[in-house]
Design an enzyme around this catalytic site. Structure first.
Site, mmCIF file in Angstrom:
data_model
loop_
_atom_site.group_PDB
_atom_site.id
_atom_site.type_symbol
_atom_site.label_atom_id
_atom_site.label_comp_id
_atom_site.label_asym_id
_atom_site.label_seq_id
_atom_site.Cartn_x
_atom_site.Cartn_y
_atom_site.Cartn_z
ATOM 1 N N VAL A 90 3.685 35.202 41.666
ATOM 2 C CA VAL A 90 2.474 34.447 41.345
ATOM 3 C C VAL A 90 1.406 35.351 40.740
ATOM 4 O O VAL A 90 0.310 34.900 40.427
ATOM 5 C CB VAL A 90 1.936 33.690 42.595
ATOM 6 C CG1 VAL A 90 2.912 32.588 42.994
ATOM 7 C CG2 VAL A 90 1.707 34.633 43.776
ATOM 8 N N ASP A 91 1.720 36.632 40.561
ATOM 9 C CA ASP A 91 0.791 37.525 39.862
ATOM 10 C C ASP A 91 0.967 37.336 38.348
ATOM 11 O O ASP A 91 1.888 36.673 37.895
ATOM 12 C CB ASP A 91 1.022 38.995 40.274
ATOM 13 C CG ASP A 91 2.408 39.506 39.889
ATOM 14 O OD1 ASP A 91 2.772 39.418 38.700
ATOM 15 O OD2 ASP A 91 3.144 40.001 40.776
ATOM 16 N N HIS A 106 7.187 29.535 40.758
ATOM 17 C CA HIS A 106 6.467 29.367 42.025
ATOM 18 C C HIS A 106 4.960 29.266 41.815
ATOM 19 O O HIS A 106 4.186 29.494 42.741
ATOM 20 C CB HIS A 106 6.795 30.519 42.989
ATOM 21 C CG HIS A 106 8.179 30.437 43.561
ATOM 22 N ND1 HIS A 106 8.791 31.458 44.257
ATOM 23 C CD2 HIS A 106 9.099 29.427 43.529
ATOM 24 C CE1 HIS A 106 10.002 31.087 44.627
ATOM 25 N NE2 HIS A 106 10.222 29.872 44.193
ATOM 26 N N CYS A 117 -5.733 14.653 43.551
ATOM 27 C CA CYS A 117 -5.351 13.924 42.322
ATOM 28 C C CYS A 117 -4.363 14.670 41.451
ATOM 29 O O CYS A 117 -3.913 14.146 40.433
ATOM 30 C CB CYS A 117 -6.609 13.559 41.525
ATOM 31 S SG CYS A 117 -7.361 14.947 40.624
ATOM 32 N N THR A 173 14.542 40.908 43.495
ATOM 33 C CA THR A 173 14.474 39.707 44.340
ATOM 34 C C THR A 173 15.577 39.757 45.388
ATOM 35 O O THR A 173 16.703 40.178 45.102
ATOM 36 C CB THR A 173 14.522 38.415 43.491
ATOM 37 O OG1 THR A 173 14.454 37.284 44.358
ATOM 38 C CG2 THR A 173 15.750 38.330 42.601
ATOM 39 N N ALA A 216 12.382 49.650 40.513
ATOM 40 C CA ALA A 216 12.314 48.909 39.248
ATOM 41 C C ALA A 216 11.719 49.747 38.124
ATOM 42 O O ALA A 216 12.160 49.633 36.968
ATOM 43 C CB ALA A 216 11.476 47.639 39.449
HETATM 44 P P1 OAD Z 1 11.385 39.522 48.781
HETATM 45 O O1 OAD Z 1 10.288 40.235 49.502
HETATM 46 O O2 OAD Z 1 12.196 38.545 49.540
HETATM 47 O O3 OAD Z 1 12.387 40.587 48.160
HETATM 48 C C1 OAD Z 1 11.935 41.671 47.412
HETATM 49 C C2 OAD Z 1 13.135 42.442 46.911
HETATM 50 O O4 OAD Z 1 12.651 43.498 46.091
HETATM 51 C C3 OAD Z 1 13.982 43.084 48.013
HETATM 52 O O5 OAD Z 1 15.357 42.825 47.772
HETATM 53 C C4 OAD Z 1 13.693 44.584 47.886
HETATM 54 O O6 OAD Z 1 14.827 45.399 48.172
HETATM 55 C C5 OAD Z 1 13.322 44.687 46.429
HETATM 56 N N1 OAD Z 1 12.394 45.794 46.122
HETATM 57 C C6 OAD Z 1 11.414 46.324 46.879
HETATM 58 N N2 OAD Z 1 10.779 47.311 46.243
HETATM 59 C C7 OAD Z 1 11.385 47.431 45.032
HETATM 60 C C8 OAD Z 1 11.208 48.294 43.904
HETATM 61 N N3 OAD Z 1 10.255 49.242 43.874
HETATM 62 N N4 OAD Z 1 12.013 48.126 42.836
HETATM 63 C C9 OAD Z 1 12.992 47.165 42.836
HETATM 64 N N5 OAD Z 1 13.201 46.343 43.870
HETATM 65 C C10 OAD Z 1 12.418 46.457 44.951
HETATM 66 O O7 OAD Z 1 10.707 38.850 47.485
HETATM 67 P P2 OAD Z 1 11.290 37.716 46.536
HETATM 68 O O8 OAD Z 1 12.763 37.814 46.390
HETATM 69 O O9 OAD Z 1 10.458 37.712 45.310
HETATM 70 O O10 OAD Z 1 8.057 32.384 47.569
HETATM 71 O O11 OAD Z 1 10.960 36.428 47.368
HETATM 72 C C11 OAD Z 1 11.240 35.169 46.828
HETATM 73 C C12 OAD Z 1 10.199 34.179 47.240
HETATM 74 O O12 OAD Z 1 10.061 34.205 48.662
HETATM 75 C C13 OAD Z 1 8.799 34.485 46.758
HETATM 76 O O13 OAD Z 1 8.556 33.988 45.448
HETATM 77 C C14 OAD Z 1 7.944 33.803 47.762
HETATM 78 C C15 OAD Z 1 8.656 34.268 48.992
HETATM 79 O O14 OAD Z 1 8.485 33.548 50.122
HETATM 80 C C16 OAD Z 1 7.037 31.567 47.909
HETATM 81 O O15 OAD Z 1 5.985 31.996 48.378
HETATM 82 C C17 OAD Z 1 7.330 30.126 47.672
#
Ligand code: OAD
Length: 232
Positions: A90-91, A106, A117, A173, A216
């Site tokens: 969301v950034d 998201h 509304c 992710t 990353a």
């Molecule tokens: P997560 O916090 O679930 O996962 C983040 C992933 O990034 C993990 O697999 C880490 O290993 C990896 N990670 C951490 N640091 C990193 C780095 N420097 N380089 C590469 N990878 C790295 O976040 P999301 O998968 O984005 O939804 O979560 C999905 C959704 O769950 C979000 O959009 C949010 C959350 O609840 C809502 O709020 C609806």
């Protein structure tokens, strides 16, 4: 290979100083998601939810895109085909890094949504329970982010892109939240090659043809250089 579809998650913004959700010390370890990321939580305690997103909006506005965001913008610019970026984040760091047409499945912290509304407008830096909707004037502003139990945005468009992708890449992710975690299978079923770039194997890593692990800011620029034929 012409069309690349990329899914990003919180890991791509981690090195910009924005916390991930499920890692040690992640956002959901400090704030129960049931309290701050569900419609029921908002109904129970809108003050808390506004405070949570106000803080995240301020933090995101101060953050800078990192080498991974810049590399994806470069891929979009220099790849001789289409590069579609779908983000769960969301950034606004993809756009700040130069990416175009980013699909925010998201929602975004930059947006406000009227819970009454459905009107959308640009969010002020902070919102509270008195913030009026500019369309219906009711004090029912909420962040334009998708909460658990709500349908992510642009799903038809995303599935159309996955159906016509030649390559699908998931970056930063955890593969724990659907429907995004299922995109790899969708892309595979459409005949696309698939690659995961993440700090460590995600929950769905075994579904990918190729995996590359590391921060990353390193693995994404390296992958983009490989894609563009810039590394020996
Ligand atoms: P997560 O916090 O679930 O996962 C983040 C992933 O990034 C993990 O697999 C880490 O290993 C990896 N990670 C951490 N640091 C990193 C780095 N420097 N380089 C590469 N990878 C790295 O976040 P999301 O998968 O984005 O939804 O979560 C999905 C959704 O769950 C979000 O959009 C949010 C959350 O609840 C809502 O709020 C609806």
């Amino acid at each position: 290979m012409r069309k690349i579809v990329i899914l990003t998650g919180a890991g791509i913004s981690a090195e910009s100083g924005l916390g991930t959700f499920r890692d040690a010390g992640g956002i959901w370890t400090k704030y129960p998601l049931e309290d701050v990321a569900t419609p029921e939580g908002f109904a129970r305690d809108p003050v808390l939810v506004h405070e949570f997103y106000n803080a995240r909006r301020v933090q995101a506005a101060a953050a800078q895109p990192n080498a991974a965001h810049h590399a994806l913008a470069r891929l979009q610019r220099d790849w001789p085909g289409e590069v579609v970026i779908v983000t769960q984040n969301v950034d606004g760091l993809h756009e700040a890094g130069g990416a175009r047409g980013v699909i925010h499945m998201h929602g975004t912290l930059a947006g406000a949504l009227c819970a009454g509304c459905g009107h959308r407008w640009v969010a002020p830096e902070t919102m509270d329970t008195t913030t009026p909707c500019p369309a219906c004037t009711r004090p029912s502003a909420r962040p334009d982010v998708v909460w658990f139990g709500e349908m992510p945005y642009f799903m038809d468009t995303i599935f159309d892109h996955l159906a016509s992708a030649d390559l699908f890449a998931a970056i930063g992710t955890s593969g724990q939240v659907y429907p995004a975690a299922g995109f790899v299978q969708e892309a595979t079923a459409s005949g696309a090659r698939t690659i995961e770039l993440n700090l460590e194997p995600s929950a769905v890593a075994s579904n990918f043809d190729e995996t590359r692990f590391g921060p990353a800011s390193r693995v994404v620029p390296d992958w983009v250089s490989d894609m563009l034929g810039l590394r020996g």
